[in-house]
Design a protein around this motif. Sequence first.
Motif, PDB file in Angstrom:
ATOM      1  N   ARG A  52      -9.930  -7.142  12.691  1.00  0.00           N
ATOM      2  CA  ARG A  52      -8.507  -7.713  12.917  1.00  0.00           C
ATOM      3  C   ARG A  52      -7.930  -7.983  11.504  1.00  0.00           C
ATOM      4  NH1 ARG A  52      -9.799 -13.278  16.323  1.00  0.00           N
ATOM      5  NH2 ARG A  52     -11.659 -13.254  15.228  1.00  0.00           N
ATOM      6  N   ALA A  53      -8.649  -8.403  10.253  1.00  0.00           N
ATOM      7  CA  ALA A  53      -7.911  -8.578   9.140  1.00  0.00           C
ATOM      8  C   ALA A  53      -7.429  -7.436   8.660  1.00  0.00           C
ATOM      9  CB  ALA A  53      -8.976  -9.078   8.354  1.00  0.00           C
ATOM     10  N   ARG A  54      -7.888  -6.030   8.991  1.00  0.00           N
ATOM     11  CA  ARG A  54      -7.441  -5.007   8.138  1.00  0.00           C
ATOM     12  C   ARG A  54      -6.375  -4.359   9.245  1.00  0.00           C
ATOM     13  NH1 ARG A  54     -10.867  -2.678   4.345  1.00  0.00           N
ATOM     14  NH2 ARG A  54     -12.680  -3.864   4.049  1.00  0.00           N
ATOM     15  N   ASP A  55      -6.626  -4.736  10.466  1.00  0.00           N
ATOM     16  CA  ASP A  55      -5.505  -3.912  11.502  1.00  0.00           C
ATOM     17  C   ASP A  55      -4.227  -4.841  11.398  1.00  0.00           C
ATOM     18  OD1 ASP A  55      -7.142  -1.996  11.888  1.00  0.00           O
ATOM     19  OD2 ASP A  55      -8.006  -2.832  13.906  1.00  0.00           O
ATOM     20  N   HIS A  56      -4.138  -6.073  10.841  1.00  0.00           N
ATOM     21  CA  HIS A  56      -3.070  -7.035  11.117  1.00  0.00           C
ATOM     22  C   HIS A  56      -1.885  -6.460  10.351  1.00  0.00           C
ATOM     23  CE1 HIS A  56      -0.520 -10.596  11.039  1.00  0.00           C
ATOM     24  NE2 HIS A  56      -1.503 -11.108  11.993  1.00  0.00           N
ATOM     25  N   VAL A  57      -0.739  -6.266  10.972  1.00  0.00           N
ATOM     26  CA  VAL A  57       0.415  -5.827  10.532  1.00  0.00           C
ATOM     27  C   VAL A  57       1.161  -6.510   9.124  1.00  0.00           C
ATOM     28  CG1 VAL A  57       1.112  -4.630  12.675  1.00  0.00           C
ATOM     29  CG2 VAL A  57       1.862  -7.139  12.118  1.00  0.00           C
ATOM     30  N   ASP A  58       0.505  -7.786   9.068  1.00  0.00           N
ATOM     31  CA  ASP A  58       1.041  -8.436   8.078  1.00  0.00           C
ATOM     32  C   ASP A  58       0.017  -8.729   6.731  1.00  0.00           C
ATOM     33  OD1 ASP A  58       3.619  -8.799   9.024  1.00  0.00           O
ATOM     34  OD2 ASP A  58       3.120 -10.584  10.344  1.00  0.00           O
ATOM     35  N   ALA A  59      -1.021  -8.210   7.117  1.00  0.00           N
ATOM     36  CA  ALA A  59      -2.136  -8.095   6.105  1.00  0.00           C
ATOM     37  C   ALA A  59      -1.535  -7.913   4.592  1.00  0.00           C
ATOM     38  CB  ALA A  59      -3.198  -7.298   6.309  1.00  0.00           C
ATOM     39  N   PRO A  60      -1.758  -8.931   3.619  1.00  0.00           N
ATOM     40  CA  PRO A  60      -1.252  -9.104   2.369  1.00  0.00           C
ATOM     41  C   PRO A  60      -2.171  -8.223   1.534  1.00  0.00           C
ATOM     42  CG  PRO A  60      -2.297 -10.927   2.713  1.00  0.00           C
ATOM     43  CD  PRO A  60      -2.351 -10.444   4.050  1.00  0.00           C
ATOM     44  N   TRP A  61      -2.873  -7.477   1.882  1.00  0.00           N
ATOM     45  CA  TRP A  61      -3.925  -6.791   0.950  1.00  0.00           C
ATOM     46  C   TRP A  61      -4.623  -5.468   1.658  1.00  0.00           C
ATOM     47  CZ3 TRP A  61      -5.943 -10.343   3.851  1.00  0.00           C
ATOM     48  CH2 TRP A  61      -7.040 -10.214   4.864  1.00  0.00           C
ATOM     49  N   ASP A  62      -4.706  -4.349   0.701  1.00  0.00           N
ATOM     50  CA  ASP A  62      -5.392  -3.084   1.112  1.00  0.00           C
ATOM     51  C   ASP A  62      -6.267  -2.724   0.017  1.00  0.00           C
ATOM     52  OD1 ASP A  62      -2.337  -1.656   0.568  1.00  0.00           O
ATOM     53  OD2 ASP A  62      -4.009  -1.705  -1.021  1.00  0.00           O
ATOM     54  N   ILE A  63      -7.248  -1.770   0.463  1.00  0.00           N
ATOM     55  CA  ILE A  63      -8.210  -1.398  -0.509  1.00  0.00           C
ATOM     56  C   ILE A  63      -7.606  -1.025  -1.972  1.00  0.00           C
ATOM     57  CG2 ILE A  63     -10.194   0.168  -1.089  1.00  0.00           C
ATOM     58  CD1 ILE A  63     -10.697  -0.064   1.997  1.00  0.00           C
ATOM     59  N   ARG A  64      -6.570  -0.191  -2.219  1.00  0.00           N
ATOM     60  CA  ARG A  64      -6.101   0.130  -3.170  1.00  0.00           C
ATOM     61  C   ARG A  64      -5.384  -0.847  -4.333  1.00  0.00           C
ATOM     62  NH1 ARG A  64      -2.958   5.098  -0.463  1.00  0.00           N
ATOM     63  NH2 ARG A  64      -2.425   3.510   0.635  1.00  0.00           N
ATOM     64  N   ARG A  91      -8.458 -17.251   3.230  1.00  0.00           N
ATOM     65  CA  ARG A  91      -8.553 -17.702   4.626  1.00  0.00           C
ATOM     66  C   ARG A  91      -9.636 -16.947   5.356  1.00  0.00           C
ATOM     67  NH1 ARG A  91      -6.554 -17.008   9.638  1.00  0.00           N
ATOM     68  NH2 ARG A  91      -6.373 -18.666  10.946  1.00  0.00           N
ATOM     69  N   TYR A  92      -9.378 -15.664   5.122  1.00  0.00           N
ATOM     70  CA  TYR A  92     -10.613 -14.732   5.732  1.00  0.00           C
ATOM     71  C   TYR A  92     -11.849 -14.934   5.231  1.00  0.00           C
ATOM     72  CZ  TYR A  92     -12.776 -10.218   5.923  1.00  0.00           C
ATOM     73  OH  TYR A  92     -13.849  -9.189   6.159  1.00  0.00           O
ATOM     74  N   ARG A  93     -12.096 -15.089   3.903  1.00  0.00           N
ATOM     75  CA  ARG A  93     -13.479 -15.388   3.424  1.00  0.00           C
ATOM     76  C   ARG A  93     -14.074 -16.603   3.891  1.00  0.00           C
ATOM     77  NH1 ARG A  93     -15.992 -11.208   2.263  1.00  0.00           N
ATOM     78  NH2 ARG A  93     -17.490 -13.180   1.425  1.00  0.00           N
ATOM     79  N   LYS A  94     -13.111 -17.623   3.872  1.00  0.00           N
ATOM     80  CA  LYS A  94     -13.805 -18.882   4.665  1.00  0.00           C
ATOM     81  C   LYS A  94     -14.391 -18.592   5.971  1.00  0.00           C
ATOM     82  CE  LYS A  94     -11.173 -22.054   2.032  1.00  0.00           C
ATOM     83  NZ  LYS A  94     -10.250 -23.299   1.812  1.00  0.00           N
TER      84      LYS A  94
END
Length: 338
Positions: free
Chosen positions: A272-284, A297-300
Amino acid sequence: MGASGDRSTGTPAVWGPLTWFAVAVVAVELVGLQGYRLLTGQVLTFVQNPLWLVRPLVLLGAALATESLYRRYDRALARSNIEARVDDASRFDGLVADRLVWLLVGLGTGFTLVVAVVILTVPQLYAAGGATRVFRFLVVTPFGYVPVLASFLATYVAVEVLLPRRIAAADVTLDYLDPEQLGGMRPVGELVKVAYYYLMVGLVAYAVATYGPHILGGALGYSALDAPGLAVNAAFTAVWVLSVGVMAYGICVLHQHMARQKRELLYDLDRRARDHVDAPWDIRSFDALSPPAEYRRYRKQVEFVTGTKEYPATFTMWTQLVVGVMIPKALQLLLAAV
């Protein structure tokens, strides 16, 4: 022959039919058969071998332990809040299937009768101990002891094997609100552990009754029986290994179920974190030194899931299990070596 009694969680336990049946069997042995020996001028069995009294105590203990496991099962379901964590709570109605109990009763009764009639033979039994010995082997043991011990063994198998498998099959979700961070599974894990402890006490009692008369002198000495040999040692070891293996299997199933539940939730959080359209990060472009608030928040969430431990999770729990596993065999080796 199922165990009953008071299964409520807030009232004192009372003896159920199984315990009263065991009391009746013990009364037949101690009052009926021993009274007959006394009237016919024979020496009482427990005077010849005081440790023989361990036998009826084990029978009573098995009945009480069986009914205790039934009550503990109900308490474990209530304290684990199982009904709120499954789609179909009826899966957990009843601890032991009657067919399992009757199967073990049938096998045990048939085996003891074959041993008495075919292997030992009635004439040899009569020559060794008279009519009371014949009655004990043909009636008391197969129709008195076997039903009680079979009920306990069926309950033991149900707690150690069937209950963990039932939890896994019902896909019981973990309770992340559990203040102990054990996913709400501690009551079930403790039930598995207590069931083994009951069997452990029985193995210890058997070792004392079997080896004790041959290593103790004075009033507790008894030389009429042959000292336990290789066959007895091997049989004890086999029963011990089987009982430990059954318990280990149940704990393994419970542990794997909890680990799978956590793993699936973690995969879902990650997806869900990676597929979220508004995810504020990516691997690169992700900056580990200055992660965005959404990632924190995801890490918590991840830490909340990983913080839940799989039973048995603490050093104390593992220590109790290991000590309980080793006591019967250690005692048997000690007694056999004396």
